[in-house]
Motif scaffolding. Structure first.
Motif, PDB file in Angstrom:
ATOM      1  N   ASP A  21       0.828  -1.210   0.000  1.00 56.48           N
ATOM      2  CA  ASP A  21       0.000   0.000   0.000  1.00 56.48           C
ATOM      3  C   ASP A  21       0.858   1.255   0.000  1.00 56.48           C
ATOM      4  N   VAL A  22       1.972   1.209   0.717  1.00 56.59           N
ATOM      5  CA  VAL A  22       2.879   2.359   0.766  1.00 56.59           C
ATOM      6  C   VAL A  22       4.300   1.831   0.562  1.00 56.59           C
ATOM      7  N   ALA A  47      -3.205  -2.179 -11.542  1.00 57.71           N
ATOM      8  CA  ALA A  47      -4.158  -1.655 -10.575  1.00 57.71           C
ATOM      9  C   ALA A  47      -3.574  -0.497  -9.776  1.00 57.71           C
ATOM     10  N   SER A  48      -2.261  -0.309  -9.855  1.00 59.00           N
ATOM     11  CA  SER A  48      -1.703   0.767  -9.049  1.00 59.00           C
ATOM     12  C   SER A  48      -0.897   1.793  -9.843  1.00 59.00           C
ATOM     13  N   HIS A  92       6.322   5.776  -2.978  1.00 57.42           N
ATOM     14  CA  HIS A  92       5.490   6.861  -2.453  1.00 57.42           C
ATOM     15  C   HIS A  92       6.184   7.735  -1.435  1.00 57.42           C
ATOM     16  N   ILE A 146       0.530   4.215  10.930  1.00 60.44           N
ATOM     17  CA  ILE A 146      -0.722   3.657  10.390  1.00 60.44           C
ATOM     18  C   ILE A 146      -1.385   2.754  11.434  1.00 60.44           C
ATOM     19  N   LYS A 161      -3.621   4.522  13.936  1.00 62.78           N
ATOM     20  CA  LYS A 161      -4.846   5.210  13.511  1.00 62.78           C
ATOM     21  C   LYS A 161      -6.063   4.398  13.955  1.00 62.78           C
ATOM     22  N   LEU A 212     -10.653   0.650  -1.409  1.00 56.93           N
ATOM     23  CA  LEU A 212      -9.685   0.851  -2.499  1.00 56.93           C
ATOM     24  C   LEU A 212      -9.466  -0.453  -3.261  1.00 56.93           C
ATOM     25  N   CYS A 227     -10.167  -0.562  -7.205  1.00 54.75           N
ATOM     26  CA  CYS A 227      -9.064  -0.971  -8.097  1.00 54.75           C
ATOM     27  C   CYS A 227      -8.944  -2.489  -8.014  1.00 54.75           C
ATOM     28  N   VAL A 272      -8.515   8.248  -7.065  1.00 54.20           N
ATOM     29  CA  VAL A 272      -7.906   7.178  -7.860  1.00 54.20           C
ATOM     30  C   VAL A 272      -7.804   7.594  -9.328  1.00 54.20           C
ATOM     31  N   GLY A 316      -4.203   4.303  -8.986  1.00 57.81           N
ATOM     32  CA  GLY A 316      -4.541   3.522  -7.793  1.00 57.81           C
ATOM     33  C   GLY A 316      -3.471   3.499  -6.721  1.00 57.81           C
ATOM     34  N   GLY A 317      -2.218   3.328  -7.122  1.00 58.27           N
ATOM     35  CA  GLY A 317      -1.160   3.146  -6.126  1.00 58.27           C
ATOM     36  C   GLY A 317      -0.866   4.410  -5.343  1.00 58.27           C
ATOM     37  N   VAL A 318      -0.714   5.529  -6.043  1.00 57.86           N
ATOM     38  CA  VAL A 318      -0.394   6.796  -5.376  1.00 57.86           C
ATOM     39  C   VAL A 318      -1.590   7.229  -4.509  1.00 57.86           C
ATOM     40  N   ARG A 328      -3.804   5.255  -3.123  1.00 57.72           N
ATOM     41  CA  ARG A 328      -3.824   4.321  -1.989  1.00 57.72           C
ATOM     42  C   ARG A 328      -2.854   4.793  -0.896  1.00 57.72           C
ATOM     43  N   ALA A 329      -1.631   5.109  -1.307  1.00 53.70           N
ATOM     44  CA  ALA A 329      -0.629   5.549  -0.331  1.00 53.70           C
ATOM     45  C   ALA A 329      -1.073   6.855   0.336  1.00 53.70           C
ATOM     46  N   MET A 364      -4.126   8.116   0.761  1.00 51.03           N
ATOM     47  CA  MET A 364      -5.299   8.008   1.633  1.00 51.03           C
ATOM     48  C   MET A 364      -5.047   7.129   2.845  1.00 51.03           C
ATOM     49  N   LEU A 365      -4.168   6.127   2.733  1.00 55.29           N
ATOM     50  CA  LEU A 365      -3.913   5.254   3.887  1.00 55.29           C
ATOM     51  C   LEU A 365      -2.886   5.847   4.844  1.00 55.29           C
ATOM     52  N   ARG A 366      -1.982   6.692   4.341  1.00 62.38           N
ATOM     53  CA  ARG A 366      -1.017   7.347   5.231  1.00 62.38           C
ATOM     54  C   ARG A 366      -1.667   8.471   6.013  1.00 62.38           C
ATOM     55  N   ALA A 406       4.462  17.171  -6.791  1.00 58.91           N
ATOM     56  CA  ALA A 406       5.346  16.049  -7.140  1.00 58.91           C
ATOM     57  C   ALA A 406       4.564  14.752  -7.363  1.00 58.91           C
ATOM     58  N   ILE A 407       3.467  14.543  -6.622  1.00 56.67           N
ATOM     59  CA  ILE A 407       2.738  13.275  -6.794  1.00 56.67           C
ATOM     60  C   ILE A 407       1.586  13.390  -7.791  1.00 56.67           C
TER      61      ILE A 407
END
Lengths: 243, 254
Positions: free
Chosen positions: A113-114, A143-144, A172, A192, A195, A207, A211, B151, B156-158, B160-161, B163-165, B176-177
């Motif tokens: 995820d990160v 997907a990412s 990231h 994380i 949280k 997510l 995706c 998204v 999706g990947g950026v 995801r990072a 929103m989860l961070r 930059a992102i």
């Protein structure tokens, strides 16, 4: 070959075959899968590599020593299962890349995820060179990442550094040196894990739904890679590498 | 033209500007703001403008959901969260479907739903000191309602990072992102940069712009209203949990 430690709500998994740059063997991927599956109750997972590098990919010497292709098949299937398990793991997965994440090692990014990486880390999928198709990674990458980036990365044997991987969206968070990767990955993992649970876990699940990588797409990727295994091109190229 | 004073809509030539105008509340999305935005966006269907700029009055772009309104303990209304989230979902779908090309001019904080609003727009402009991000998970909330737009904007990947961070980032990192497309040095620079980008976009043929936008909407699934509405329902479900309400309570009282 796999260390798994639980620190409160945090599950910390380390690839530990440092003398071989954490090159993957089938039993190592079985251990990784078990560790990820055992992290179901964690609130965050951190995946890092011991020694000088995150992961150099499949142990090609072991593959070359097994002309039947059985070792390669087990590695491809094991890799696919691990990436899938990381993705469906309820807790967010933070992955730290120091040194290099190459081929199968880089494929693990598809389940994370990160991703934290050192600026000078080397990342990429130089596997067509040895007659292996990285198709197994493609469903998760699509997907990412931007489809154009996925395409150019998977057909190109050149590696990119961490800074470029950040620009491409594969990474990231960047740190300046390899030494900082573990600490930063742990810090992100702890942050994380602290949280409130429902919001964070629901966000990851949603997510995954937006995706989506279906079982059949993921199987399709694996099958494409498996279709070459044990074939003449792969055998000849692996033998040339170790001959 | 002026709607309620909570949302201002002005049109100059081909460029319409929608200003969220509750600077004292950091332009947080209340019932009043959302209704004003719906009304303004609806009125653009008959407008000659080919570009819409969305910005905020005062120091913030939008601080996101009006947290006081969705804190049941304060509002005494357990359905408010769901109604606001549904209204936000419908608003984002409307903005995406507009013929006008849309620009988010992020003058200051664009947080949570406010940051989601920027992702619905076709182009985002900001400055180095702005603050953008998705701290929902830090408050026990879930950004599901805006996740489909994030998204689509970031991949999706950026997304995801980000929103989860949780947390927020400055304008430079957002640039930059890929969250911000054009970056000014500071707030003053943002005004002239916004004008020049808006004029440049408005120099395109209106039909060429709307045809392009409409095809992109079709190709990237932007017209899938069911997904965004499902996201709103999911956000509302998390918002109503005791855990989220407790977190919000201590945050609002801080």
């Amino acid at each position: 070959m796999i260390q798994h430690e639980t620190q409160g709500d945090l599950s910390v998994i380390t690839l530990d075959r440092a003398q071989k740059r954490n090159a993957m063997l089938p039993e190592m991927l079985e251990g990784l899968l078990a560790a990820i599956e055992a992290s179901g109750d964690a609130r965050a997972v951190v995946l890092v590599g011991a020694g000088k590098t995150f992961c150099a990919g499949f142990d090609l010497k072991a593959c070359a020593a097994d002309p039947s292709g059985e070792t390669m098949r087990a590695l491809l299937s094991g890799l696919s299962s691990c990436v899938r398990a990381m993705r469906v793991c309820p807790a967010p997965v933070v992955l730290g890349v120091h040194g290099a994440a190459v081929a199968g090692g880089c494929a693990l990014l598809g389940g994370a995820d990160v991703v934290v990486a050192a600026r000078d880390a080397k990342l990429g999928y130089p596997v067509v060179k040895i007659g292996v198709s990285p198709a197994v990674s493609s469903p998760f990458m699509l997907a990412s990442m931007t489809p154009g980036v996925v395409r150019s990365r998977l057909v190109d044997t050149e590696l990119v550094d961490g800074a470029r991987a950040f620009e491409l969206g594969m990474v990231h968070a960047l740190v300046d040196t390899a030494d900082e990767v573990h600490a930063h990955a742990m810090e992100l993992g702890r942050s994380i894990a602290q949280k409130p649970g429902v919001g964070c876990l629901t966000t990851k699940r949603w997510l995954n739904e937006i995706c989506e990588v279906t079982d059949s797409t993921s199987q399709q990727g694996l099958d494409a890679s498996l279709s070459l295994t044990g074939g003449e091109e792969e055998r000849a190229r692996l033998a040339a590498l170790w001959g | 033209m002026m709607m309620t004073d909570a949302v201002l809509l002005e049109t100059e030539g081909l460029i319409a500007t929608l200003t969220i105008n509750r600077p004292d509340a950091r332009n947080a999305m209340s019932v009043e703001i959302l209704e004003g935005m719906h009304e303004a966006v609806d009125s653009l269907r008959d407008s000659e403008a080919s570009v819409l700029v969305i910005t905020g009055a005062g120091r913030a772009f939008s601080a996101g959901m009006d947290l006081k309104a969705v804190l049941i303990e304060l509002s005494g209304d357990a359905t408010m969260g769901e109604r606001l989230l549904r209204s936000l979902a419908e608003l984002t779908l409307k903005i995406r479907a507009l013929d006008q090309v849309t620009i988010a001019s992020v003058n200051g904080a664009a947080i949570g739903g406010g940051c989601g609003l920027t992702c619905v727009c076709d182009v985002t402009i900001s400055h180095a000191d702005a603050k953008l991000g998705f701290p929902e998970v830090d408050l026990g909330l879930c950004p599901a309602v805006i996740a489909p737009w994030v998204v689509k904007k970031l991949g999706g990947g950026v997304a995801r990072a980000a929103m989860l961070r949780g947390g927020v980032m400055d304008g430079r990192e957002a640039h930059a992102i890929g969250l911000v497309d054009w970056l000014a040095e500071d707030r003053e620079g943002l005004v002239s940069l916004t004008r020049s980008v808006a004029e440049r976009l408005a120099s395109g043929g209106p039909k060429a712009l709307s045809t392009t936008k409409s095809l992109l909407n079709e190709l990237d699934g932007s017209l899938d209203s069911a997904l965004v509405l499902k996201g709103a329902a999911l956000s509302a479900r998390v918002l109503a949990t005791p855990e989220a309400q407790a977190q919000l309570g201590s945050f609002v009282k801080r």
